[in-house]
Design a protein around this motif. Structure first.
Motif, mmCIF file in Angstrom:
data_model
loop_
_atom_site.group_PDB
_atom_site.id
_atom_site.type_symbol
_atom_site.label_atom_id
_atom_site.label_comp_id
_atom_site.label_asym_id
_atom_site.label_seq_id
_atom_site.Cartn_x
_atom_site.Cartn_y
_atom_site.Cartn_z
ATOM 1 N N GLY A 80 36.222 50.671 51.571
ATOM 2 C CA GLY A 80 36.193 49.779 52.795
ATOM 3 C C GLY A 80 35.897 48.338 52.448
ATOM 4 O O GLY A 80 35.888 47.369 53.343
ATOM 5 N N GLU A 81 35.791 47.657 51.218
ATOM 6 C CA GLU A 81 35.774 46.581 51.069
ATOM 7 C C GLU A 81 37.264 45.808 50.554
ATOM 8 O O GLU A 81 38.295 46.624 50.369
ATOM 9 N N THR A 82 37.125 44.440 50.702
ATOM 10 C CA THR A 82 38.414 43.911 50.249
ATOM 11 C C THR A 82 38.497 43.785 48.848
ATOM 12 O O THR A 82 37.253 43.216 48.046
ATOM 13 N N LEU A 83 39.501 43.951 48.318
ATOM 14 C CA LEU A 83 39.691 43.966 46.779
ATOM 15 C C LEU A 83 40.737 42.652 46.263
ATOM 16 O O LEU A 83 41.491 42.324 46.964
ATOM 17 N N ALA A 84 40.190 42.216 45.015
ATOM 18 C CA ALA A 84 41.123 41.131 44.218
ATOM 19 C C ALA A 84 41.576 41.963 43.209
ATOM 20 O O ALA A 84 40.670 42.498 42.525
ATOM 21 N N MET A 85 42.634 41.801 42.607
ATOM 22 C CA MET A 85 43.185 42.688 41.705
ATOM 23 C C MET A 85 43.581 41.750 40.360
ATOM 24 O O MET A 85 43.967 40.775 40.518
ATOM 25 N N ILE A 86 43.028 42.333 39.072
ATOM 26 C CA ILE A 86 43.279 41.303 37.926
ATOM 27 C C ILE A 86 43.872 42.531 37.029
ATOM 28 O O ILE A 86 43.403 43.798 37.070
ATOM 29 N N GLU A 87 45.210 42.251 36.292
ATOM 30 C CA GLU A 87 45.618 43.234 35.356
ATOM 31 C C GLU A 87 45.574 42.406 34.011
ATOM 32 O O GLU A 87 46.024 41.380 33.770
ATOM 33 N N LEU A 88 45.118 43.471 32.909
ATOM 34 C CA LEU A 88 45.131 42.787 31.497
ATOM 35 C C LEU A 88 46.040 43.430 30.857
ATOM 36 O O LEU A 88 46.975 44.482 31.010
ATOM 37 N N GLY A 89 46.960 42.427 30.273
ATOM 38 C CA GLY A 89 48.521 42.866 29.794
ATOM 39 C C GLY A 89 49.283 43.241 30.674
ATOM 40 O O GLY A 89 50.043 44.268 30.425
ATOM 41 N N ALA A 90 49.748 42.398 31.776
ATOM 42 C CA ALA A 90 50.256 42.843 32.787
ATOM 43 C C ALA A 90 51.977 42.858 32.540
ATOM 44 O O ALA A 90 52.479 43.572 33.226
ATOM 45 N N GLY A 91 52.196 41.969 31.409
ATOM 46 C CA GLY A 91 53.876 42.033 31.342
ATOM 47 C C GLY A 91 54.522 41.610 32.381
ATOM 48 O O GLY A 91 54.357 40.855 33.260
ATOM 49 N N GLY A 156 33.738 36.725 46.811
ATOM 50 C CA GLY A 156 32.891 37.674 47.542
ATOM 51 C C GLY A 156 33.788 38.905 47.595
ATOM 52 O O GLY A 156 33.191 39.972 48.109
ATOM 53 N N LYS A 157 35.098 38.980 47.222
ATOM 54 C CA LYS A 157 35.646 40.318 47.098
ATOM 55 C C LYS A 157 35.567 41.180 46.024
ATOM 56 O O LYS A 157 34.838 40.744 44.888
ATOM 57 N N ARG A 158 35.490 42.490 46.248
ATOM 58 C CA ARG A 158 35.440 43.235 44.981
ATOM 59 C C ARG A 158 36.551 43.213 44.104
ATOM 60 O O ARG A 158 37.830 43.373 44.298
ATOM 61 N N ARG A 159 36.195 43.303 42.817
ATOM 62 C CA ARG A 159 37.368 43.078 41.823
ATOM 63 C C ARG A 159 37.757 44.310 41.319
ATOM 64 O O ARG A 159 36.940 45.298 41.084
ATOM 65 N N MET A 160 38.978 44.373 41.151
ATOM 66 C CA MET A 160 39.605 45.728 40.613
ATOM 67 C C MET A 160 40.545 45.416 39.375
ATOM 68 O O MET A 160 41.500 44.577 39.395
ATOM 69 N N VAL A 161 39.949 45.814 38.197
ATOM 70 C CA VAL A 161 40.583 45.317 37.016
ATOM 71 C C VAL A 161 41.517 46.634 36.616
ATOM 72 O O VAL A 161 41.038 47.925 36.515
ATOM 73 N N LEU A 162 42.810 46.376 36.513
ATOM 74 C CA LEU A 162 43.890 47.249 36.089
ATOM 75 C C LEU A 162 44.194 47.311 34.518
ATOM 76 O O LEU A 162 44.318 46.237 34.090
ATOM 77 N N TYR A 163 43.993 48.294 33.869
ATOM 78 C CA TYR A 163 44.317 48.273 32.220
ATOM 79 C C TYR A 163 45.009 49.665 32.128
ATOM 80 O O TYR A 163 44.706 50.648 31.863
ATOM 81 N N ILE A 164 46.294 49.464 32.250
ATOM 82 C CA ILE A 164 47.257 50.616 32.534
ATOM 83 C C ILE A 164 48.009 50.851 31.257
ATOM 84 O O ILE A 164 48.053 50.106 30.283
ATOM 85 N N VAL A 183 34.847 42.922 29.060
ATOM 86 C CA VAL A 183 35.482 42.831 30.677
ATOM 87 C C VAL A 183 34.350 42.897 31.517
ATOM 88 O O VAL A 183 33.951 42.195 32.397
ATOM 89 N N ARG A 184 33.422 44.050 31.225
ATOM 90 C CA ARG A 184 32.452 44.269 32.124
ATOM 91 C C ARG A 184 31.523 43.245 32.173
ATOM 92 O O ARG A 184 30.875 43.030 33.247
ATOM 93 N N ALA A 185 31.532 42.473 31.296
ATOM 94 C CA ALA A 185 30.381 41.363 31.060
ATOM 95 C C ALA A 185 30.732 40.332 32.321
ATOM 96 O O ALA A 185 29.838 39.638 32.656
ATOM 97 N N HIS A 186 31.863 40.225 32.658
ATOM 98 C CA HIS A 186 32.399 39.353 33.743
ATOM 99 C C HIS A 186 32.314 39.915 35.088
ATOM 100 O O HIS A 186 32.842 39.223 35.910
ATOM 101 N N LEU A 187 32.235 41.089 35.299
ATOM 102 C CA LEU A 187 32.430 41.601 36.501
ATOM 103 C C LEU A 187 30.524 42.119 37.124
ATOM 104 O O LEU A 187 29.584 41.878 36.558
ATOM 105 N N SER A 188 30.705 42.441 38.500
ATOM 106 C CA SER A 188 29.447 42.825 39.008
ATOM 107 C C SER A 188 29.246 44.002 39.076
ATOM 108 O O SER A 188 30.406 44.903 39.554
#
Ligand code: AVI
Length: 326
Positions: A80-91, A156-164, A183-188
């Motif tokens: 139900g929240e708004t996401l901001a997406m972050i990808e590690l090693g996005a290529g 204020g958005k919920r961050r979603m980190v992708l590491y795929i 990575v966790r240390a920079h998240l809430s």
């Protein structure tokens, strides 16, 4: 381990990232080279080719999971929240498009931070995504993963980190936990991690994926020698090394090695060093760990996340795990 004074007395080239890595790896016993050395321009191109090979099931299987479950994954991550997406090693972020499209279906505007160590695939990704998925604003960032995540204002958005892509499998287990913990240390609490991992399966399937008929993985592995020749003035003859892919049951990983076909001596000009190889001696170039469900949860939990859901394919060859920062 080399002392500071012995390192300082080395030629200048040994102080560069590539030089230091090659010096440390080829003076170690057994000899090793770190897998990040694969990814010069040609290595990155060969890796893209690997992802299309019939034997290399990883990319295609993960893409199938996203194609089938992207909406459900995004719903579970957002709650139900708004996401901001972050990808590690996005290529070039091709598989990520499936997730970004699902995100746009949910929330119209999506901020997407694409982090990678090399710039050109990120430029390609940004142009393609902004052309094909209106609603996504892509910020390319050339950085290592943790510094890249550090200063992304999520407003204020919920961050979603992708590491795929099972890239986590190329790290030693302790290093993988450390990376996720950083990575966790920079998240809430409540922020999300989506981790794609290759699962343990029949040995022959895995070995074939890393030793394909067409020899693309062999070329990818040997390209590291070509790179050392070019960047450090070495005289490796790649034809005098054989690509080897070995399953290591004890450590649940496939290993790539380069095996010397003869007793030989190679000189590396910029490092002012000679490296001797016995016939049959190998350079260990990569580990690619394969995971059990238990292995994944213990890694993720030690890093400060808790798994909430998992999606897999019919054969259960690949797993996509959603975890919450606790
Ligand atoms: C990038 N990484 C997940 C690949 C893997 O499967 O471990 C690298 C690779 N090495 C050989 N083939 C592909």
């Amino acid at each position: 381990m080399h002392s500071l004074s012995s390192i300082l007395s080395l030629p200048e080239a040994a102080q560069t990232a590539v030089g230091a890595e090659v010096y440390a790896g080829l003076t170690a016993r057994p000899k090793t080279l770190s897998p990040w050395l694969f990814y010069d321009e040609e290595g990155s191109r060969l890796f893209e080719e690997i992802t299309e090979l019939p034997e290399y099931y990883l990319t295609r299987t993960e893409r199938g999971i996203f194609a089938r479950h992207a909406d459900e994954i995004l719903r579970a991550a957002a709650e139900g929240e708004t996401l901001a997406m972050i990808e590690l090693g996005a290529g070039t972020a091709t598989k990520t498009e499936l997730l970004l499209k699902a995100a746009v279906r949910r929330q119209e505007a999506v901020d997407y931070l694409a982090i990678d160590v090399s710039e050109s695939p990120l430029t390609v990704a940004k142009q393609r995504i902004e052309r094909e998925i209106p609603g996504v604003t892509t910020t390319p960032r050339v950085a290592d993963y943790t510094t890249g995540v550090a200063d992304f204002p999520a407003d204020g958005k919920r961050r979603m980190v992708l590491y795929i892509g099972s890239s986590i499998g190329n790290f030693e287990p302790a290093h993988a936990v450390k990376l996720l913990r950083d990575v966790r240390a920079h998240l809430s609490p409540g922020d999300q991690l989506l981790l794609g991992v290759d699962r343990v399966k029949e040995r022959s399937v895995v070995v074939r994926a890393y030793d394909d008929e067409a020899g693309v993985t062999a070329a990818f592995n040997k390209n590291v020698l070509v790179r050392i020749n070019r960047e450090l003035g070495a005289n490796f003859n790649p034809r005098l090394f054989r690509h080897r892919a070995r399953w290591n049951h004890e450590h649940s990983r496939i290993e790539m090695h380069l095996e010397s076909l003869i007793a030989q001596q190679v000189s590396i000009g910029a490092l002012e060093m000679e490296v001797k190889f016995a016939r049959g001696e190998t350079i260990h170039t990569e580990n690619s760990y394969k995971f059990t469900g238990h292995g994944i949860s213990s890694m993720v939990e030690r890093a400060g996340f808790s798994i909430t859901q998992c999606w897999t394919d019919e054969r259960e060859w690949f797993g996509v795990y959603l975890a919450t920062a606790v």
